[in-house]
Design a protein around this motif. Structure first.
Motif, short mmCIF file in Angstrom:
data_model
loop_
_atom_site.label_atom_id
_atom_site.label_comp_id
_atom_site.label_asym_id
_atom_site.label_seq_id
_atom_site.Cartn_x
_atom_site.Cartn_y
_atom_site.Cartn_z
N ALA A 278 73.83 32.56 -30.66
CA ALA A 278 72.53 32.26 -30.05
C ALA A 278 72.32 33.02 -28.76
CB ALA A 278 72.41 30.75 -29.81
N ALA A 279 73.39 33.18 -27.99
CA ALA A 279 73.29 33.94 -26.73
C ALA A 279 72.94 35.39 -27.01
CB ALA A 279 74.60 33.84 -25.96
N VAL A 280 73.61 35.98 -28.00
CA VAL A 280 73.34 37.38 -28.33
C VAL A 280 71.90 37.56 -28.82
CG1 VAL A 280 73.97 39.31 -29.81
CG2 VAL A 280 75.76 37.88 -28.82
N THR A 281 71.48 36.72 -29.76
CA THR A 281 70.14 36.89 -30.32
C THR A 281 69.06 36.60 -29.28
OG1 THR A 281 70.18 34.64 -31.21
CG2 THR A 281 70.88 36.41 -32.67
N ALA A 282 69.30 35.64 -28.39
CA ALA A 282 68.33 35.39 -27.31
C ALA A 282 68.20 36.60 -26.40
CB ALA A 282 68.77 34.17 -26.51
N ALA A 283 69.32 37.26 -26.10
CA ALA A 283 69.28 38.44 -25.26
C ALA A 283 68.53 39.59 -25.94
CB ALA A 283 70.70 38.88 -24.91
N LEU A 284 68.79 39.79 -27.23
CA LEU A 284 68.10 40.86 -27.96
C LEU A 284 66.60 40.55 -28.06
CD1 LEU A 284 70.59 41.84 -30.82
CD2 LEU A 284 70.60 42.45 -28.38
N ASP A 285 66.27 39.30 -28.30
CA ASP A 285 64.85 38.92 -28.35
C ASP A 285 64.18 39.15 -27.00
OD1 ASP A 285 65.19 38.18 -30.99
OD2 ASP A 285 65.37 36.03 -30.55
N TYR A 286 64.88 38.84 -25.93
CA TYR A 286 64.34 39.07 -24.58
C TYR A 286 64.07 40.56 -24.37
CZ TYR A 286 64.03 39.35 -19.51
OH TYR A 286 63.61 39.62 -18.23
N LEU A 287 65.03 41.39 -24.77
CA LEU A 287 64.86 42.84 -24.63
C LEU A 287 63.65 43.32 -25.42
CD1 LEU A 287 65.88 45.69 -23.81
CD2 LEU A 287 67.34 45.63 -25.83
N LEU A 288 63.50 42.83 -26.62
CA LEU A 288 62.39 43.30 -27.48
C LEU A 288 61.04 42.82 -26.96
CD1 LEU A 288 64.05 42.87 -30.98
CD2 LEU A 288 63.50 45.03 -29.81
N ARG A 289 61.01 41.69 -26.27
CA ARG A 289 59.76 41.23 -25.67
C ARG A 289 59.32 42.12 -24.52
NH1 ARG A 289 61.96 36.01 -26.08
NH2 ARG A 289 62.37 35.93 -23.86
#
Length: 305
Positions: free
Chosen positions: A294-305
């Motif tokens: 969840a930490a990794v995917t949240a970080a990637l989602d933040y980057l893509l936003r």
């Protein structure tokens, strides 16, 4: 609480005899070759695997450990590149298995927009011996500067430099365990000839941001997602986690490059270090792994936003 370690003389740094005594007491307790390597090689159908080095610890334990990077297939120079690292401290189990689970379940979904690079197990001898250090009693996670002494860290540095890419984000997956107080911090103080003062082990997940280049919005985005999986560590009576002041809920800051930490290795503008607490009575091993994902995917989602 001060804990005196059983090796060495209080106030004196270890020499070669003390380091040798420490190494003689380390035992293989689980298998990188059974638990981790097959999971990495099974990814070859969907990812590119690159062996970036080998740790020759035959004199120590009769083994050579291959070191692998896992890359998303449709690698393109016009896409942001992200790095996920696990097992810098081999004993931190969910760091390794969280990186692998991310690859098994989530990474491909990001590969159309991002170049994804994962180093799942940087310290395989540490994984097998459930250890923070390498066989030379060196902490790989204080060795990512140019003059670092741990081969585990220097092989990563050389590999990443050879890629010649600019990283947009780096997430480094760690745990804080009860054994930090019972074993690793007392051993470190003995090795360095200093006095150990144990800190409170936080019950729950928390993050370490970079004091030199903080990105608090990224940390909040990660905390918000992980809180859906497992509980976030509350500050102690001093308003701290592991002796550091709280910057925001569930987040402390470290000067990562100054300390030679893995999370400084890329100079990425977005960086976070996760800390899962596997010894909590309120968290299962599976929750710990899912919290890392969840930490990794949240970080990637933040980057893509």
């Amino acid at each position: 609480m001060n804990t005196i370690y059983h090796i060495g003389t209080v106030g004196q740094r270890w020499g070669q005899p003390e380091t040798a005594q420490w190494l003689s007491e380390q035992q293989i307790k689980r298998s990188f070759f059974d638990d981790v390597l097959p999971a990495i090689t099974a990814l070859q159908h969907d990812f590119d695997l690159e062996q970036y080095g080998e740790l020759d610890y035959q004199p120590v334990c009769g083994k050579r450990y291959p070191l692998f990077a896992v890359k998303s297939r449709n690698w393109q120079s016009d896409k942001p590149t992200v790095l996920v690292t696990g097992g810098v401290h081999g004993y931190e189990t969910s760091g390794v298995h969280g990186a692998l689970r991310f690859l098994q379940t989530k990474a491909q979904a990001y590969s159309d927009k991002l170049n994804v690079l994962v180093l799942p197990c940087i310290s395989p001898w540490g994984y097998e011996t459930i250890n923070r250090w390498n066989p030379d009693a060196i902490d790989p996670n204080r060795s990512f500067s140019a003059d670092g002494k741990a081969a585990e860290a220097q092989l990563v540095r050389q590999y990443l430099a050879g890629l010649n890419v600019h990283f947009a984000l780096h997430i480094d997956l760690h745990e804080t365990t009860d054994s930090d107080n019972s074993e690793f911090r007392p051993a470190k103080a003995a090795r360095d000839g200093t006095i150990n003062n144990n800190w409170n082990i936080p019950d729950g997940f928390y993050l370490v941001d970079d004091a030199e280049h903080p990105c608090p919005a990224l940390q909040k985005a990660i905390i918000d997602q992980v809180a859906k999986i497992t509980h976030i560590a509350a500050a102690d009576e001093n308003g701290q986690l592991i002796g550091e002041n709280i910057e925001q809920f569930g987040v402390i800051n470290y000067a990562k490059a100054s300390l030679g930490l893995c999370a400084s290795v890329t100079e990425a503008p977005l960086v976070s270090t996760t800390e899962v607490y596997p010894d909590s009575p309120s968290a299962t091993p599976e929750q710990c792994i899912l919290a890392q994902v969840a930490a990794v995917t949240a970080a990637l989602d933040y980057l893509l936003r």
